[in-house]
Scaffold this motif. Structure first.
Motif, PDB file in Angstrom:
ATOM      1  N   ASP A 184      37.029  34.005  19.971  1.00  0.00           N
ATOM      2  CA  ASP A 184      36.282  33.379  21.061  1.00  0.00           C
ATOM      3  C   ASP A 184      36.572  31.891  21.005  1.00  0.00           C
ATOM      4  OD1 ASP A 184      34.534  32.555  22.983  1.00  0.00           O
ATOM      5  OD2 ASP A 184      32.741  33.462  22.097  1.00  0.00           O
ATOM      6  N   VAL A 185      37.468  31.437  21.869  1.00  0.00           N
ATOM      7  CA  VAL A 185      37.965  30.064  21.766  1.00  0.00           C
ATOM      8  C   VAL A 185      37.568  29.191  22.942  1.00  0.00           C
ATOM      9  CG1 VAL A 185      39.907  30.721  20.305  1.00  0.00           C
ATOM     10  CG2 VAL A 185      40.181  30.732  22.793  1.00  0.00           C
ATOM     11  N   ALA A 186      37.172  29.775  24.062  1.00  0.00           N
ATOM     12  CA  ALA A 186      36.850  28.961  25.232  1.00  0.00           C
ATOM     13  C   ALA A 186      36.061  29.796  26.231  1.00  0.00           C
ATOM     14  CB  ALA A 186      38.123  28.433  25.894  1.00  0.00           C
ATOM     15  N   GLU A 187      35.080  29.140  26.879  1.00  0.00           N
ATOM     16  CA  GLU A 187      34.342  29.778  27.971  1.00  0.00           C
ATOM     17  C   GLU A 187      34.973  29.314  29.282  1.00  0.00           C
ATOM     18  OE1 GLU A 187      30.041  29.524  27.627  1.00  0.00           O
ATOM     19  OE2 GLU A 187      30.280  29.112  25.479  1.00  0.00           O
ATOM     20  N   MET A 188      35.836  30.133  29.808  1.00  0.00           N
ATOM     21  CA  MET A 188      36.570  29.782  31.020  1.00  0.00           C
ATOM     22  C   MET A 188      35.933  30.466  32.218  1.00  0.00           C
ATOM     23  SD  MET A 188      40.424  30.086  29.434  1.00  0.00           S
ATOM     24  CE  MET A 188      41.203  29.231  30.810  1.00  0.00           C
ATOM     25  N   PRO A 189      35.981  29.836  33.378  1.00  0.00           N
ATOM     26  CA  PRO A 189      35.389  30.465  34.567  1.00  0.00           C
ATOM     27  C   PRO A 189      36.062  31.787  34.895  1.00  0.00           C
ATOM     28  CG  PRO A 189      35.940  28.153  34.973  1.00  0.00           C
ATOM     29  CD  PRO A 189      36.567  28.520  33.676  1.00  0.00           C
ATOM     30  N   VAL A 190      35.278  32.772  35.259  1.00  0.00           N
ATOM     31  CA  VAL A 190      35.835  34.044  35.713  1.00  0.00           C
ATOM     32  C   VAL A 190      36.221  33.884  37.175  1.00  0.00           C
ATOM     33  CG1 VAL A 190      35.399  36.489  36.108  1.00  0.00           C
ATOM     34  CG2 VAL A 190      34.437  35.363  34.090  1.00  0.00           C
ATOM     35  N   PRO A 191      37.490  34.071  37.535  1.00  0.00           N
ATOM     36  CA  PRO A 191      37.904  33.905  38.932  1.00  0.00           C
ATOM     37  C   PRO A 191      37.122  34.836  39.855  1.00  0.00           C
ATOM     38  CG  PRO A 191      39.822  34.013  37.492  1.00  0.00           C
ATOM     39  CD  PRO A 191      38.637  34.384  36.652  1.00  0.00           C
ATOM     40  N   THR A 192      36.818  34.337  41.033  1.00  0.00           N
ATOM     41  CA  THR A 192      36.018  35.105  41.991  1.00  0.00           C
ATOM     42  C   THR A 192      36.833  35.640  43.150  1.00  0.00           C
ATOM     43  OG1 THR A 192      35.439  33.069  43.173  1.00  0.00           O
ATOM     44  CG2 THR A 192      33.929  33.809  41.425  1.00  0.00           C
ATOM     45  N   THR A 193      38.139  35.372  43.173  1.00  0.00           N
ATOM     46  CA  THR A 193      38.977  35.870  44.255  1.00  0.00           C
ATOM     47  C   THR A 193      38.963  37.396  44.295  1.00  0.00           C
ATOM     48  OG1 THR A 193      41.198  35.726  45.198  1.00  0.00           O
ATOM     49  CG2 THR A 193      41.058  35.974  42.827  1.00  0.00           C
ATOM     50  N   SER A 194      39.239  37.964  45.430  1.00  0.00           N
ATOM     51  CA  SER A 194      39.289  39.415  45.558  1.00  0.00           C
ATOM     52  C   SER A 194      40.696  39.916  45.272  1.00  0.00           C
ATOM     53  CB  SER A 194      38.879  39.853  46.959  1.00  0.00           C
ATOM     54  OG  SER A 194      39.078  41.250  47.127  1.00  0.00           O
ATOM     55  N   GLY A 195      40.781  41.054  44.585  1.00  0.00           N
ATOM     56  CA  GLY A 195      42.063  41.705  44.361  1.00  0.00           C
ATOM     57  C   GLY A 195      42.134  43.069  45.014  1.00  0.00           C
ATOM     58  N   ASN A 196      41.243  43.327  45.964  1.00  0.00           N
ATOM     59  CA  ASN A 196      41.114  44.663  46.552  1.00  0.00           C
ATOM     60  C   ASN A 196      42.112  44.860  47.691  1.00  0.00           C
ATOM     61  OD1 ASN A 196      39.014  45.113  44.729  1.00  0.00           O
ATOM     62  ND2 ASN A 196      37.491  44.257  46.138  1.00  0.00           N
ATOM     63  N   PHE A 197      43.360  45.060  47.296  1.00  0.00           N
ATOM     64  CA  PHE A 197      44.446  45.198  48.263  1.00  0.00           C
ATOM     65  C   PHE A 197      44.320  46.442  49.116  1.00  0.00           C
ATOM     66  CE2 PHE A 197      45.731  47.058  44.229  1.00  0.00           C
ATOM     67  CZ  PHE A 197      46.139  48.324  44.603  1.00  0.00           C
ATOM     68  N   ASP A 198      43.524  47.412  48.662  1.00  0.00           N
ATOM     69  CA  ASP A 198      43.335  48.643  49.430  1.00  0.00           C
ATOM     70  C   ASP A 198      42.184  48.556  50.417  1.00  0.00           C
ATOM     71  OD1 ASP A 198      41.503  48.446  47.386  1.00  0.00           O
ATOM     72  OD2 ASP A 198      41.814  50.471  46.601  1.00  0.00           O
ATOM     73  N   ASP A 199      41.577  47.384  50.541  1.00  0.00           N
ATOM     74  CA  ASP A 199      40.497  47.156  51.508  1.00  0.00           C
ATOM     75  C   ASP A 199      41.123  46.796  52.855  1.00  0.00           C
ATOM     76  OD1 ASP A 199      38.376  46.299  53.039  1.00  0.00           O
ATOM     77  OD2 ASP A 199      37.523  44.996  51.500  1.00  0.00           O
ATOM     78  N   PRO A 200      40.888  47.585  53.913  1.00  0.00           N
ATOM     79  CA  PRO A 200      41.479  47.277  55.215  1.00  0.00           C
ATOM     80  C   PRO A 200      41.188  45.862  55.684  1.00  0.00           C
ATOM     81  CG  PRO A 200      40.522  49.473  55.239  1.00  0.00           C
ATOM     82  CD  PRO A 200      40.109  48.846  53.942  1.00  0.00           C
ATOM     83  N   ALA A 201      40.024  45.338  55.314  1.00  0.00           N
ATOM     84  CA  ALA A 201      39.686  43.981  55.731  1.00  0.00           C
ATOM     85  C   ALA A 201      40.627  42.958  55.109  1.00  0.00           C
ATOM     86  CB  ALA A 201      38.237  43.667  55.349  1.00  0.00           C
ATOM     87  N   MET A 202      41.094  43.243  53.903  1.00  0.00           N
ATOM     88  CA  MET A 202      42.011  42.331  53.241  1.00  0.00           C
ATOM     89  C   MET A 202      43.437  42.535  53.752  1.00  0.00           C
ATOM     90  SD  MET A 202      42.422  41.648  49.152  1.00  0.00           S
ATOM     91  CE  MET A 202      43.070  40.082  48.563  1.00  0.00           C
ATOM     92  N   GLN A 203      43.767  43.750  54.163  1.00  0.00           N
ATOM     93  CA  GLN A 203      45.116  44.056  54.627  1.00  0.00           C
ATOM     94  C   GLN A 203      45.418  43.404  55.966  1.00  0.00           C
ATOM     95  OE1 GLN A 203      45.199  48.333  54.601  1.00  0.00           O
ATOM     96  NE2 GLN A 203      45.419  48.470  52.372  1.00  0.00           N
ATOM     97  N   GLY A 204      44.434  43.250  56.810  1.00  0.00           N
ATOM     98  CA  GLY A 204      44.649  42.650  58.117  1.00  0.00           C
ATOM     99  C   GLY A 204      45.122  43.667  59.146  1.00  0.00           C
ATOM    100  N   GLU A 205      45.442  43.171  60.329  1.00  0.00           N
ATOM    101  CA  GLU A 205      45.861  44.024  61.434  1.00  0.00           C
ATOM    102  C   GLU A 205      47.214  44.673  61.127  1.00  0.00           C
ATOM    103  OE1 GLU A 205      45.222  45.840  65.094  1.00  0.00           O
ATOM    104  OE2 GLU A 205      43.885  44.492  63.965  1.00  0.00           O
ATOM    105  N   PRO A 206      47.304  46.001  61.234  1.00  0.00           N
ATOM    106  CA  PRO A 206      48.587  46.668  60.923  1.00  0.00           C
ATOM    107  C   PRO A 206      49.695  46.225  61.879  1.00  0.00           C
ATOM    108  CG  PRO A 206      46.780  48.258  61.012  1.00  0.00           C
ATOM    109  CD  PRO A 206      46.242  46.964  61.563  1.00  0.00           C
ATOM    110  N   LEU A 207      50.911  46.123  61.340  1.00  0.00           N
ATOM    111  CA  LEU A 207      52.078  45.809  62.155  1.00  0.00           C
ATOM    112  C   LEU A 207      52.417  46.976  63.082  1.00  0.00           C
ATOM    113  CD1 LEU A 207      54.455  44.186  59.496  1.00  0.00           C
ATOM    114  CD2 LEU A 207      53.128  43.007  61.260  1.00  0.00           C
TER     115      LEU A 207
END
Length: 677
Positions: free
Chosen positions: A205-228
């Motif tokens: 245990d060497v450092a208390e670093m912030p846990v990133p809050t970005t989303s990684g849910n690539f299978d979420d249609p909202a993240m995928q955007g409008e289909p080509l």
């Protein structure tokens, strides 16, 4: 050398039809029953690995030629007692139902592969440790909010780890059950776990670093955007495929070979041969990816040990995907099931684990002659044999391509999700963190490599082979080269194993020519095949590092050894927690002759990855490959007999809708014929 077509001659349910055939469900069951009947079997014993123990090459070839008996079917079995850690390496005869050999491992030369049952246990083991719970709590997290990722330990000579089965653990926060955890690394913290004794040996245990809050849910249609708006591409073969399949045996065009599967290596190709008239000519006796190393370059105190041998430590064949028509494979598909043993020794079938199909591959050969008016073109196609495996965050596809001109290629396709860290941010001077990319706000991806080892058991026109290193060489200006335009090549025979470690060099167009020292072609030169490497860095870790000692194979692009059926894996048989010095490093110590011998190539290839923001949240496929091409193996272009497209096929597939049509395109070629090259 001419080899005899494989034959089938058995009806026993406990055997297959060929000594190199993949183990069947019935054989796995027979192995399980034999092993569990032994006096050292316990209820806590698990099967770490079961695979075919292949007969010596000479035994197989003698049997195929009708000069020797059918070799016995034998299996290699690795067993781990989960309660005591007792590890055994055993060879059993399926044919006779007997144990042929049992070795008990003491752990000094490595441990058995990591079991899935051990993977599943690490979260519970870590969660029961007060130090781990407290470390999470001070970060505002509970045990239930994180997933513990079990990772191989490497070897660092820690006293408390001697003789113990160790896994190292990193944590990732999961916000909800469908949340992809790789977006939320809990950095600065790791746990070292003794899986057999179910205890945490060390908390870092060497450092208390912030846990990133970005989303990684690539299978979420909202993240995928409008289909080509993409129109369908339909691939059809109205008359069916051109290959013929009998069990694991395949015939396609002039190619003959056998498809196999192993829980450690995944897809295995055996006895790749070319039907040359009445003569069946061998090229490669056995081809596989025998090891895969993923070394990370971040020296952080919680991740300096990240270097994974996905084949030897994890047995990546176990994680083979069940492939789907139209998604993983397109066209007229031949599937092969992958059969392996689960950790209780029961046969487990991965449906459609291997895919085979034909692909159009553009122009094969073409010429419009300015003097005769001849206009000839042929379409190329290739036979594709592939499988995909998912090892933790990464997905790997391995594709073997056979071409109509005798070319063999192996291509690795890398996709999936990056292994992530918290990004430390820029320094006070504005410099980026030197060992990772920032791929999303606050989210890092450490630099790393993927180094695959292809084991190529060569048999070019027979067993008497040799390897020459061929370099392009500049010729200085002087007598005979007064204008300085000359260049030539240098050819260096790799005479023995101690000198066989070689690096690729694109500046010299370096290749390795595998020839038969006894066969001559019509020009009175050796018949052969050339290995074309894809020039890329080998292992970048320092030569004094632990991973360099454990992965001698990855320090060079090529090693060559004499064939030995016991030498199967580039990093050795027992890779997990191995201190180093095994595998290729040990194989070359004898410095055996390589001139006119039965030889094996160990070829390292793969990318060095500096991740991009475009690789997040799921990575577009990256590629790495090598190629084997005939050189003097044929008297002329072997694809002259490929037929031209004609009739309805040509009309439907060679026409287009551009202005001017096909006729205008032909006219353009005719008018352009005066421009030479």
């Amino acid at each position: 050398m001419t080899i005899t077509d494989p034959t089938t001659a058995t009806t026993d349910a406990a055997t297959t039809t060929h000594p190199l055939g993949s183990l069947t469900p019935e054989e796995f069951t027979a192995v399980r029953d034999l092993v569990t009947a032994q006096p050292d079997w316990t209820d806590t014993t698990r099967f770490a690995y079961v695979g075919l123990e292949e007969p010596h090459k000479q035994e197989v070839l003698s049997w195929q030629a009708g000069d020797g008996p059918l070799p016995d079917r034998t299996a290699r079995v690795m067993l781990l007692d989960m309660a005591t850690g007792r590890s055994t390496d055993r060879v059993v005869s399926i044919t006779t139902g007997t144990v042929l050999r049992t070795d008990v491992l003491d752990g000094s030369r490595g441990q058995l592969p990591v079991l899935i049952e051990e993977f599943d246990a690490v979260g519970e083991i870590a969660g029961a440790d007060e130090r781990w719970v407290a470390a999470l709590a001070k970060r505002g997290l509970s045990v239930d909010e994180v997933k513990c990722v079990p990772l191989s330990a490497g070897y660092y000579d820690y006293p408390e780890e001697q003789g113990r089965r160790i896994l190292r653990v990193l944590a990732f926060q999961q916000d909800h059950p469908a949340d992809h955890v790789w977006a939320h690394p809990v950095d600065g913290l790791s746990a070292y776990v003794d899986a057999a004794n179910r205890a945490v040996t060390r908390i870092v245990d060497v450092a208390e670093m912030p846990v990133p809050t970005t989303s990684g849910n690539f299978d979420d249609p909202a993240m995928q955007g409008e289909p080509l708006d993409l129109k369908p591409i339909v691939i059809t073969q109205p008359e069916g495929p051109s290959f013929r399949v009998d069990g694991e045996f395949v015939e396609w065009a002039n190619w003959r070979f056998q498809v196999g599967f192993d829980a450690r290596e995944g897809l295995v190709l055996r006895q790749l041969s070319w039907q040359d008239g009445e003569r069946l000519r061998p090229i490669v006796y056995r081809a596989s990816i025998d090891e895969m190393l993923v070394p990370y370059g971040d020296p952080s105190p919680v991740r300096f040990w990240q270097n994974y041998f996905d084949t030897g430590e994890y047995l990546f064949g176990r994680f083979t995907n069940s492939l789907e028509l139209g998604c993983d494979c397109v066209g007229e598909i031949q599937y092969f099931d992958a059969v392996l043993a689960d950790e209780l020794g029961n046969p487990q079938t991965i449906r459609n684990g291997i895919c085979m199909h034909e692909e159009d591959f553009g122009t094969l050969w073409k010429h419009g002659d300015i003097y005769t008016g001849s206009q000839e073109v042929r379409r190329s196609r290739r036979l594709v044999i592939s499988f995909f495996t998912t090892v933790g965050n990464y997905d790997y596809g391995f594709y073997w391509y056979l071409y109509l001109d005798g070319t063999i290629e192996c291509e690795a396709k890398l996709t999936g999700v990056l292994f992530t860290s918290s990004y430390p941010g820029r320094s006070a001077d504005g410099d980026d963190y030197p060992y990772a990319s920032e791929v999303a706000p606050g989210l890092g991806a450490p630099y790393h490599q993927h180094l695959f080892s292809a084991r190529l058991d060569m048999m070019v026109d027979g067993l008497s082979n040799a390897v020459d290193e061929v370099d392009a060489v500049r010729v200085p200006v002087g007598p005979g080269n007064e204008h300085g335009n000359a260049f030539t090549k240098s050819v260096t025979r790799i005479a023995s194993e101690s000198t066989s470690g070689r690096l690729a060099d694109a500046s010299k167009a370096r290749t390795w020519f595998v020839s038969n020292t006894e066969e001559r072609n019509h020009l009175d030169r050796p018949t052969g095949y050339v290995l074309y490497p894809q020039d890329a860095p080998v292992l970048l870790a320092d030569d004094s590092s632990s991973v360099a000692a454990r992965a001698e194979f990855a320090r060079k692009h090529l090693y060559v050894t004499q064939y030995d059926p016991a030498e199967r894996f580039a990093a050795g048989d027992f890779v997990h927690q191995n201190p180093g010095g095994d595998g290729v490093a040990r194989y070359v110590e004898g410095d055996r002759s390589l001139d006119g011998e039965d030889i094996v190539l160990w070829h390292t290839f793969g990318p060095t990855h500096f991740p991009r923001p475009e690789d997040w949240p799921v990575m577009p496929v990256d590629y790495a490959k090598f190629t084997l091409k005939p050189h003097g193996f044929f008297p002329r272009n072997p694809a002259l007999n490929v037929p031209a497209a004609s009739g309805a096929t040509a009309a439907s597939h060679c026409s287009h809708h551009a202005s001017g049509g096909v006729e205008a395109a032909h006219d353009a070629v005719a008018h352009d014929h005066g421009h030479g090259h």
